[in-house]
Design an enzyme around this catalytic site. Structure first.
Site, mmCIF file in Angstrom:
data_model
loop_
_atom_site.group_PDB
_atom_site.id
_atom_site.type_symbol
_atom_site.label_atom_id
_atom_site.label_comp_id
_atom_site.label_asym_id
_atom_site.label_seq_id
_atom_site.Cartn_x
_atom_site.Cartn_y
_atom_site.Cartn_z
ATOM 1 N N ASP A 115 49.901 31.722 34.838
ATOM 2 C CA ASP A 115 49.952 32.409 36.351
ATOM 3 C C ASP A 115 51.424 32.956 36.349
ATOM 4 O O ASP A 115 51.979 32.412 35.543
ATOM 5 C CB ASP A 115 49.575 31.296 37.322
ATOM 6 C CG ASP A 115 49.277 32.101 38.600
ATOM 7 O OD1 ASP A 115 49.743 33.344 38.813
ATOM 8 O OD2 ASP A 115 48.830 31.480 39.431
HETATM 9 C C1 BGC Z 1 48.334 34.077 41.712
HETATM 10 C C2 BGC Z 1 47.518 34.883 40.671
HETATM 11 C C3 BGC Z 1 47.812 36.194 40.527
HETATM 12 C C4 BGC Z 1 49.082 36.494 40.015
HETATM 13 C C5 BGC Z 1 49.426 37.801 39.528
HETATM 14 C C6 BGC Z 1 49.945 34.671 41.263
HETATM 15 O O1 BGC Z 1 50.759 34.382 42.358
HETATM 16 O O2 BGC Z 1 48.362 32.869 41.853
HETATM 17 O O3 BGC Z 1 46.165 34.354 41.225
HETATM 18 O O4 BGC Z 1 46.759 36.788 39.501
HETATM 19 O O5 BGC Z 1 49.774 35.958 40.980
HETATM 20 O O6 BGC Z 1 49.540 38.366 40.862
#
Ligand code: BGC
Length: 684
Positions: A233
Site C-alpha cells: 500500500d
Molecule cells: C490506499 C490504497 C490505494 C493507495 C494508492 C492508499 O492510501 O489505502 O487503497 O490504492 O493509497 O492511492
C-alpha cells in the site's frame, strides 16, 4: 528475436529469459516505483514503464490523469446483488477503462472483510462473509483480467479498520486468521489467479505486512500458491524494521510510491543490504520474477501503452452500472405494500433529505477510490424524470401523497478534509464513531414523519446504520448503498415498480453496536490505541457467525432483503454421487414465485458440521444462486458446493482439514430464514 520479446513464447519462458538478461542494478531498479503511479522503464532492454490506477468503484481520477470514467455502485452494493455475472461484467468494464485510461493495473478490488459497521472503507469492500466476498471478488478479478488488465486484491491482510492503520497491530489467532481472513484470499486465488495483490499498512501480530514473511511467503506463496506480484500500500513499507533486506526476504515485489512516502527499497539501500551479505542475488530474482510475469500478462511489451482517454463515456458500461444498482438495493421494510408506488393513483411527491440531490464522485472524495463520472443521476433527477408529467413535485411534506426522504452518509468533500473534521461518514483514513445517523438527519426524519406518515426512508450509505427509528415509525425503508452514476434511474425504477428489489444484505445490521462481535470491548474496536493493538478476539465468529452462536437477534440478519413478490422454496436435494469423485457437489432447490409481480430471489445454502471435534460456527454460507421468476413460475436452482465447504482450519495440523461425519445442509433466503434442510454423511 530475443525470447522475451517474442509474444508467441510462453509467459514463464519470456520472464525467465528477461531475468537472465538483467543486471543486478536493473533488477533493483524495478523494485521501487518511479513516481506515484508508475515503475521505472529500462531503455537497454526495452522494458516500458508499468502504470497503476486506483479503484475499486471505477477508474479513479487522481491516479489516471484527472479523467472522467464510469462510476459504478460502491462494492458493498455489488455484493448486495449476490450476482456473480454482474460482478464479472463490472470487472470487465473496469478492466477495459483502465487500459483506455492509459494504465495496466487497477488497484482493486478491495476485499477486506467487513468486520465492524464503523469501518470508514466498508463501502469499498464486499461482505462480512469470506464465501460471499471471495465468490464476487473472484468474478471481479476474472472480469478485469479478461481485458489483460492486472487486478490488485487489497489490502492483505486484516486491514479491517482505518484508525491508526499505519501503526496498529492486529492481534489474531492462527485459526481466525486462516479460517476467516486467509480463506477469503485463498478462494479468490484458486478461482481467479489474480496478477496483483496489495499488502496492508498494519502489522499482523507485531510485524508489518510489508516485511511479514509468514504472511507474504509462508501463506501467500507456499500455502496459497499466489503467482502474481505484491505491491505495498502506498507508503506501507516505510516502517519496516528490517529495512530492504527484511522486505525482500519476506517476498515483497514492489514498493510504492517512488517518491518521498517510501524509501525502503531505494537502490542504494538494496545494494547495501547485498554488500552486507544480508541478501543475495537469488533473493532479488525471487522478488523480481513475479513482477516480470505481470508485465508479460498485461502485454506490456507487446502493445504500446495506449494514450489516456480523458473522458470515458461508454453507454454499455453505464448500463452495467445501472444494472448493478438495480439489483443492489435492499428493501428492509414495506408495510401495507406502500411500495411500489402506483403512478396512476399517487400524484404528489416530496423528495427530501441531504442525499436527494447530492452528487457523489468528486475528486478524492472518500479517498483513493473516487472515480469521477462524466455525469451523475441523483435520486432527485431519477425520480423527477421518471414521474415526468404523470405527477407533481411539491416542497412541503404535508402537501405530498408520499414523501421520499433520502438520508444516509457521505464521503465528505475529500479524504484529507474528512480526516481533519468531525465528519462521520464513509471515507478512507477514518472510521465512524457512532452507529446512528447524525442528529440533524434524525431531526429531519422525526419532523417529516410527523408531517406526513407516508414517508418512505431511502438510505444512501456504504455501511450498516442504526435503523431502529425508521423501523418503528416509517412504513418503508430501502437501502440503496452508493448506487453510482446511474443510481437515480435505478432507484426510480425500484420505487415505481418497474423492477422488484432483489438485493440481500452482505452484512449483519446489529440492533445496538454493543451487540456486535467487533464491539464487545474497545480493545476489539477501534483497538487499544495506547499500545497500538487491535484485538480480533471474536476469532472465527465474525458477523452472523457470532449472532447465530450467541443467539443475539440482529436488526437485520445477514442475507436479508424483501421483494415486492413472494417466493416458496421446496424440494431441497443433493446429488450424492458427486461428492467423492469430482470434489464438488450439487444441491438443488425448487423456487416458485407465488406472488403477482415478477422478481428475483437469492437462494442461500448454509452448511452445519454436526459432529465436529472442534468448535465450529452453527452454520456457514457455502453457496448461493439468484433466479428470476415471473408470477406462478417455478425453476430449479442448482448450486455447486465445493469439497472445501466441509473444511475448517486445524491448528494442530496447520492446515485446512475435513472430518467424516454428519452435516446438515440448510436452504433459504437469509441466514435467519432457512425453511429447508437435509442431512448427509460425509466421508473423507
Ligand atoms: C490506499 C490504497 C490505494 C493507495 C494508492 C492508499 O492510501 O489505502 O487503497 O490504492 O493509497 O492511492
Amino acid at each position: 528475436m530475443d525470447t522475451y520479446l517474442d509474444n508467441n513464447k510462453e509467459i514463464e519462458e519470456r520472464a525467465s529469459d528477461l531475468l537472465l538478461r538483467m543486471t543486478i542494478e536493473e533488477k533493483i531498479l524495478l523494485l521501487r516505483g518511479k513516481d506515484f503511479w508508475t515503475t521505472n522503464s529500462i531503455e537497454r532492454l526495452k522494458i516500458p514503464s508499468f502504470g497503476m490506477t486506483d479503484g475499486p468503484l471505477g477508474v479513479a481520477a487522481h491516479s489516471s490523469f484527472k479523467g472522467k470514467r464510469t462510476r459504478f455502485p460502491a462494492t458493498i452494493g455489488l455484493a448486495a446483488t449476490w450476482n456473480k455475472e454482474l460482478a464479472y461484467q463490472m470487472g470487465k468494464a473496469i478492466g477495459k477503462e483502465t487500459k483506455l485510461a492509459g494504465r495496466h493495473q487497477i488497484l482493486g478490488p478491495g476485499v477486506n472483510l467487513i468486520r465492524s459497521p464503523l469501518c470508514g472503507r466498508n463501502f469499498e469492500y464486499l461482505s462480512e462473509d469470506p464465501i460471499l466476498s471471495s465468490e464476487l471478488g473472484a468474478e471481479l478479478v476474472k472480469g478485469i483480467q479478461s481485458e489483460k488488465t492486472a487486478s490488485c486484491i487489497k489490502h492483505y491482510i486484516t486491514n479491517n479498520s482505518e484508525t491508526k492503520r499505519m501503526k496498529i497491530s492486529t492481534e489474531i489467532s492462527e485459526r481466525a486468521l486462516q479460517e476467516v481472513y486467509v480463506k477469503n484470499y485463498k478462494r479468490i486465488i484458486e478461482k481467479a489467479d489474480p496478477w496483483g495483490l496489495m499488502v496492508c499498512y498494519n502489522k499482523i501480530n507485531g510485524t508489518y505486512g510489508a516485511e511479514n514473511k509468514y504472511i507474504l511467503r509462508d501463506i501467500l506463496r507456499d500455502q496459497l500458491h499466489f503467482t502474481g506480484h505484491v505491491v505495498t500500500d502506498w507508503g506501507a513499507s516505510r516502517g519496516a524494521v528490517e529495512g530492504a533486506a527484511g522486505c525482500i526476504k519476506a517476498g515483497l515485489n514492489l514498493e510504492m510510491p517512488g517518491l518521498f512516502l517510501a524509501k525502503t527499497l531505494k537502490p542504494k539501500k538494496v545494494m547495501k543490504a547485498i554488500n552486507e551479505g544480508k541478501i543475495i542475488e537469488a533473493d532479488i530474482d525471487y522478488v523480481v520474477k513475479p513482477l516480470l510475469r505481470t508485465f508479460f500478462r498485461v502485454g506490456l511489451f507487446d502493445h504500446p501503452t495506449p494514450k489516456t482517454q480523458k473522458i470515458i463515456d461508454i453507454q454499455e458500461h453505464q448500463a452495467i452500472a445501472q444494472a448493478v444498482a438495480e439489483e443492489s438495493m435492499v428493501l428492509l421494510k414495506n408495510d401495507g405494500h406502500i411500495l411500489p408506488v402506483n403512478l396512476e393513483k399517487t400524484k404528489k411527491f416530496a423528495i427530501m433529505g441531504p442525499n436527494a440531490k447530492k452528487i457523489f464522485g468528486k475528486y478524492l472524495q472518500g479517498g483513493s477510490s473516487a472515480a469521477v463520472p462524466p455525469r451523475f443521476v441523483t435520486p432527485y433527477d431519477g425520480i423527477t424524470k421518471f414521474i415526468g408529467e404523470k405527477g407533481e413535485i411539491v416542497e412541503e411534506p404535508e402537501d405530498a401523497d408520499i414523501v421520499f426522504l433520502i438520508l444516509g452518509l457521505d464521503h465528505g468533500s475529500n479524504m484529507l478534509k474528512a480526516m481533519l473534521t468531525k465528519m462521520e461518514g464513509d471515507t478512507e483514513g477514518k472510521d465512524r464513531t457512532k452507529y446512528n445517523l447524525p442528529d440533524d438527519q434524525m431531526q429531519l426524519f422525526y419532523d417529516t414523519i410527523q408531517r406526513n406518515s407516508n414517508t418512505v426512508v431511502i438510505l444512501i450509505a456504504g455501511s450498516p446504520i442504526d435503523c431502529a427509528p425508521f423501523l418503528e415509525k416509517s412504513p418503508a425503508l430501502l437501502n440503496a448503498w452508493y448506487p453510482g452514476m446511474m443510481g437515480g434511474n435505478a432507484l426510480a425504477r425500484i420505487l415505481f415498480g418497474e423492477i422488484s428489489p432483489s438485493g440481500k444484505l452482505p452484512v449483519t445490521f446489529p440492533k445496538k453496536l454493543k451487540d456486535h462481535p467487533a464491539h464487545l470491548s474497545k480493545d476489539r474496536f477501534p483497538g487499544d490505541l495506547k499500545n497500538l493493538k487491535i484485538h480480533f478476539d471474536e476469532g472465527i465468529y465474525i458477523g452472523y457467525r457470532y449472532f447465530d452462536k450467541e443467539n443475539v437477534v440482529p436488526q437485520f440478519p445477514f442475507g436479508y432483503g424483501l421483494s415486492y413478490t413472494t417466493f416458496e422454496l421446496s424440494n431441497l436435494r443433493l446429488v450424492k454421487a458427486q461428492i467423492a469423485s469430482s470434489g464438488t457437489f450439487n444441491v438443488s432447490v425448487d423456487v416458485k414465485n407465488t406472488g403477482s409481480i415478477a422478481g428475483s430471489e437469492v437462494i442461500q445454502i448454509y452448511l452445519a458440521d454436526d459432529e465436529a471435534t472442534v468448535e465450529r460456527p452453527l452454520r456457514e454460507l457455502q453457496g448461493f444462486g439468484k433466479v428470476h421468476l415471473v408470477p406462478g413460475e417455478t425453476k430449479t436452482v442448482i448450486i455447486t458446493l465445493e469439497k472445501s465447504a466441509f473444511e475448517f482450519y486445524s491448528v494442530k495440523d496447520h492446515k485446512f482439514i475435513a472430518e467424516s461425519g454428519g452435516f446438515t445442509i440448510y436452504a433459504g433466503t437469509s441466514s435467519r430464514d432457512l425453511p429447508l434442510n437435509i442431512n448427509l454423511q460425509y466421508q473423507t
